[in-house]
Scaffold this motif. Structure first.
Motif, short mmCIF file in Angstrom:
data_model
loop_
_atom_site.label_atom_id
_atom_site.label_comp_id
_atom_site.label_asym_id
_atom_site.label_seq_id
_atom_site.Cartn_x
_atom_site.Cartn_y
_atom_site.Cartn_z
N GLN A 124 0.80 55.14 20.79
CA GLN A 124 0.27 56.29 21.41
C GLN A 124 -1.01 55.85 22.31
O GLN A 124 -1.16 56.07 23.62
CB GLN A 124 0.01 57.47 20.67
N VAL A 125 -1.94 55.35 21.41
CA VAL A 125 -3.32 55.02 22.00
C VAL A 125 -3.02 53.77 23.12
O VAL A 125 -3.77 53.99 24.02
CB VAL A 125 -4.20 54.58 20.93
N LEU A 126 -2.39 52.55 22.74
CA LEU A 126 -2.31 51.72 23.87
C LEU A 126 -1.61 52.21 25.04
O LEU A 126 -1.93 51.87 26.08
CB LEU A 126 -1.66 50.43 23.24
N TYR A 127 -0.67 53.01 24.98
CA TYR A 127 0.03 54.05 26.06
C TYR A 127 -1.10 54.66 26.93
O TYR A 127 -1.12 54.42 28.09
CB TYR A 127 1.34 54.61 25.45
N GLU A 128 -1.81 55.28 26.28
CA GLU A 128 -2.74 56.23 26.85
C GLU A 128 -3.91 55.11 27.61
O GLU A 128 -4.35 55.41 28.63
CB GLU A 128 -3.69 56.99 25.88
N LEU A 152 -4.44 47.00 14.90
CA LEU A 152 -3.17 46.65 15.92
C LEU A 152 -3.91 46.86 17.34
O LEU A 152 -3.86 45.84 18.30
CB LEU A 152 -1.92 47.54 15.73
N ILE A 153 -4.47 48.13 17.43
CA ILE A 153 -5.11 48.49 18.88
C ILE A 153 -6.24 47.33 19.15
O ILE A 153 -6.11 47.09 20.26
CB ILE A 153 -5.71 49.98 18.71
N SER A 154 -7.14 47.15 18.23
CA SER A 154 -8.20 46.14 18.58
C SER A 154 -7.78 45.08 18.71
O SER A 154 -8.20 44.13 19.84
CB SER A 154 -9.29 46.13 17.70
N THR A 155 -6.63 44.60 18.27
CA THR A 155 -6.11 43.17 18.22
C THR A 155 -5.28 43.03 19.50
O THR A 155 -5.46 42.20 20.41
CB THR A 155 -5.38 42.57 17.33
N ALA A 156 -4.74 44.12 20.01
CA ALA A 156 -3.90 44.04 21.09
C ALA A 156 -4.72 44.09 22.28
O ALA A 156 -4.30 43.41 23.45
CB ALA A 156 -3.01 45.20 21.00
N LYS A 206 1.09 37.05 28.66
CA LYS A 206 1.57 35.75 29.04
C LYS A 206 2.84 35.39 28.25
O LYS A 206 3.72 35.06 28.70
CB LYS A 206 0.60 34.71 28.75
N THR A 207 2.79 35.85 26.91
CA THR A 207 4.18 35.63 26.06
C THR A 207 4.99 36.33 26.45
O THR A 207 6.38 35.92 26.67
CB THR A 207 3.60 36.01 24.51
N ILE A 208 5.04 37.65 26.76
CA ILE A 208 5.95 38.63 27.34
C ILE A 208 6.63 38.00 28.60
O ILE A 208 7.77 38.08 28.73
CB ILE A 208 5.41 40.04 27.59
N LEU A 209 5.85 37.54 29.51
CA LEU A 209 6.33 36.97 30.83
C LEU A 209 7.04 35.65 30.55
O LEU A 209 8.06 35.61 31.06
CB LEU A 209 5.17 36.60 31.71
N ARG A 241 4.06 44.34 23.16
CA ARG A 241 2.62 43.91 22.71
C ARG A 241 2.45 44.20 21.04
O ARG A 241 2.01 43.27 20.52
CB ARG A 241 1.43 44.73 23.56
N ILE A 242 2.70 45.45 20.77
CA ILE A 242 2.50 45.56 19.50
C ILE A 242 3.31 44.73 18.50
O ILE A 242 2.56 44.24 17.31
CB ILE A 242 3.00 47.30 19.00
N ALA A 243 4.47 44.41 18.81
CA ALA A 243 5.31 43.59 18.02
C ALA A 243 4.79 42.45 18.13
O ALA A 243 4.50 41.41 17.03
CB ALA A 243 7.07 43.51 18.52
N LEU A 244 4.36 41.64 19.26
CA LEU A 244 4.01 40.28 19.30
C LEU A 244 2.48 40.11 18.35
O LEU A 244 2.27 39.08 17.99
CB LEU A 244 3.67 39.87 20.61
N CYS A 245 1.63 41.27 18.82
CA CYS A 245 0.55 41.20 17.94
C CYS A 245 0.68 41.31 16.35
O CYS A 245 0.01 40.47 15.70
CB CYS A 245 -0.03 42.50 18.18
N GLU A 246 1.54 41.88 15.84
CA GLU A 246 2.00 41.79 14.49
C GLU A 246 2.42 40.49 13.98
O GLU A 246 1.93 40.11 13.08
CB GLU A 246 2.89 43.05 14.12
#
Length: 162
Positions: free
Chosen positions: A17-21, A68-72, A81-84, A104-109
């Motif tokens: 929710q937060v990262l989307y916002e 999660l939010i601060s790390t992302a 870059k990883t997603i790309l 982003r959340i999954a890769l962050c984790e």
């Protein structure tokens, strides 16, 4: 589902929710998190609010969502870059915002929280099933599976050098 697993799932929903916002409105992450923790469905219209479960927010949820939010946010360029690299058919800005955020959340984790691959992938797919388009779970699973396969190959190559 264990208490920790339930807390982590709730934290992932809040992070989503937060990262989307943050991405769609350019609000600051800390302010969005504070608002979301105070009332997880405050800004949603009635139809959208019904899609989000009643969230039980305790200190574990606050801590993990915040991490999660601060790390992302801190590592957004590296995550993108990883997603790309693994979603080669789509420029990063052409991906639906919700899918990009879930990835982003999954890769962050996986990369920064050291969450086991299987857990991170399963949770990302569940978020996609609940909050994204019908084809998104398969897409997200494919991107993450490619990433994990590459990570396993790199680890195997590094082990052989020792």
């Amino acid at each position: 589902m264990s208490g920790l697993a339930k807390s982590r799932r709730t934290a992932r929903i809040i992070a989503l929710q937060v990262l989307y916002e943050v991405e769609t409105t350019r609000h600051r992450g800390g302010e969005a998190l504070t608002r979301r923790l105070a009332d997880p469905v405050a800004d949603f219209d009635e139809a959208l609010a019904d899609q989000f479960p009643t969230l039980e927010i305790d200190d574990e949820v606050r801590h993990y969502a915040s991490a999660l939010i601060s790390t992302a946010i801190t590592h957004i360029a590296a995550l993108d870059k990883t997603i790309l690299q693994y979603a080669t058919q789509f420029p990063i800005n052409d991906l639906p915002t919700i899918d990009r955020t879930i990835l982003r959340i999954a890769l962050c984790e996986i990369e920064y929280q050291k969450t086991p691959f299987k857990v991170a992938v399963n949770e990302a797919v569940e978020l996609a099933k609940q909050y994204s388009a019908d084809n998104s779970p398969k897409f997200i699973n494919g991107v993450l599976a490619s990433f994990i396969k590459n990570q396993a190959s790199v680890a195997k190559a590094q082990a052989s050098l020792k």
